[in-house]
Enzyme design. Structure first.
Site: not given
Length: 470
Positions: A54, A228, A347, A349
């Protein structure tokens, strides 16, 4: 002192063999038969160490912030307990900012941390999310607020903003400053938000779901249109777009347009056909650094499927008349929108592709890369070394015998331009900085930090930085 390393957090941990298999599966199952990129080129899905779903992108201060849901490992339902935040300055290297919002943030919520969206207004960040209200057992929309796009977020109200049993909020702020909240499944609703972004005027209004506005669904008398769930509303060149997940199940992505934020809507067709190994999909569209991008999710990672999804992104261009072309899923990802500067702190990450690694909160702030075994690696794409680097520094920790950080160019087995030894530091969060010389890192290259050593977990990395050659 060698300390035991706890088990890794739940995530979509990819072994080297699994990453290779995933690349082959994607090449044949997702892409047309004539396109078969190698694993080294695969940059979709954009996050590999946890399942994400999402996507909701937000452009702010020169970066794209991506707000996602988080599917639990091995889930057989939409078992979701928190949300995650990622960001990128180049659309290919994504920084993991962890989880600044969870069900625990909302004292009144019991479960279902499903699809939400964050927006920025007046220097604050508002994240609208659907959860189940413990008191009523119904889906409701909560709103969390923060002073930073990466949080921490706090419950702005202490109760739902709006509740009618439906979900999937999207938020749009028009040019005149009026903000709108849309949400719904099986219906489609909106309210006009007040300037404080945590209250609204009037009552929720249901948008008529007509076949002219949202297409025709066959075989379901209760739902005559294609709408939907998962609406995404925005404005471009004076035209309002409503992009949505269509016709469960499996879903595809379709869209409608209107002359105003509340309609009347005209159905425009399919954007992304049904594909990708997940029976749901969820759109998020954004413009960044002169290009347009379409975010979605699929089941492409190892162990992926309808309840273990992963976010991916494609670059696209609008047609001259403002319509959106058909966009298909790929595993190649998007071209870099910028280069990465290795001569400032980066970083660990911040990753284009990771194999075998996990992330966790670091005691020094932010996140660190951890649970590293021999042969695991991190890919950083488009690193601009320029005339060359002379040395490399990394902030590391180890509760074991340590290991080595190999600096390789082009691939996990590419040319080695440096090796940094990491000793036992006395603990997995006992941080120290190690340095090593670098030779041959010039131009713009894909950098691989490949980790080697003995058996078991080797080391953690918090950040790294190169020094330019004089």
């Amino acid at each position: 002192m060698i300390t035991a390393r706890p088990l890794p957090p739940t995530g979509a941990r990819l072994t080297r063999a699994a990453a290779w298999v995933m690349g082959l599966l994607l090449a044949f199952a997702v892409l047309p038969a004539v396109v078969q990129p190698t694993v080294a080129r695969a940059d979709n899905p954009i996050v590999q160490h946890v399942y994400t779903a999402d996507p909701a992108p937000l452009v702010y201060n020169g970066r794209v912030y991506l707000y996602t849901g988080h599917d639990e490992d091995g889930s057989t339902y939409f078992t979701m307990k928190d949300w995650r935040v990622w960001s990128s300055a180049d659309m290919v290297n994504w920084t993991d900012h962890g989880s600044p919002l969870s069900l625990a943030t909302f004292s009144w919520a019991s479960k279902d941390a499903w699809a939400g969206q964050a927006v920025q207004r007046n220097g604050r960040f508002y994240w609208y999310v659907p959860v189940t209200n413990r008191a009523t057992g119904r889906m409701a929309i909560g709103v969390a607020v923060a002073d930073s796009p990466t949080g921490p977020f706090r419950d702005a109200l202490g109760h739902p903003l709006v509740e009618n049993g439906e979900f999937d909020p999207t938020v749009f702020i028009d040019d005149d400053g009026q903000a709108y909240l849309y949400w719904g499944n099986p219906n489609l609703w909106y309210v006009r938000l007040n300037a404080d972004m945590i209250s609204y005027s009037g009552s929720p209004t249901r948008i008529p779901l007509t076949t002219s506005g949202f297409g025709t669904r066959t075989g379901d008398a209760n739902r005559p249109t294609l709408f939907e769930e998962g609406p995404w509303v925005y404005k471009r060149n004076g035209l309002y777009y409503l992009v949505f997940a269509a016709k469960c199940c499996s879903e595809f992505i379709a869209y409608s347009t209107a002359p105003g934020p509340t309609g009347p809507w005209t159905y425009r067709g399919t954007i992304m056909p049904t594909q990708g190994g997940s029976f749901t999909n969820h759109p998020g569209l954004v413009d960044f650094k002169g290009n347009s991008y379409f975010f979605y999710h699929n089941g492409a990672l190892t162990g992926g499927g309808g309840y273990t999804r992963s976010v991916a992104v494609e670059k696209f261009s609008y047609n001259a008349d403002g319509t959106i072309p058909t966009i298909n899923m790929t595993n190649t990802g998007v071209p870099a929108a910028d280069t990465l500067n290795p001569y400032v702190r980066q970083e660990a990450e911040t990753i284009a592709w990771g194999s075998g690694i996990e992330t966790e909160p670091a005691t020094e702030g932010g996140m660190n890369v951890g649970w590293i075994d021999n042969g695991d690696y991190v890919k950083v794409k488009g690193v601009a070394f320029g005339r060359g680097a002379s040395s490399f520094a990394a902030r590391v920790a180890s509760g074991s015998s340590g290991g080595t950080v190999e600096l390789r160019l082009g691939s996990p087995s590419g040319t080695v331009v440096g090796r940094c030894a990491v000793p036992n530091t006395g603990g997995w969060q006992a941080w120290t900085t190690v340095t090593c010389p670098v030779t041959g890192a010039t131009g713009t290259q894909d950098l691989y930090l490949r980790f080697t050593g003995g058996s078991g977990y080797l080391l953690n990395v918090n950040w790294w930085q190169f020094t330019p050659a004089s």
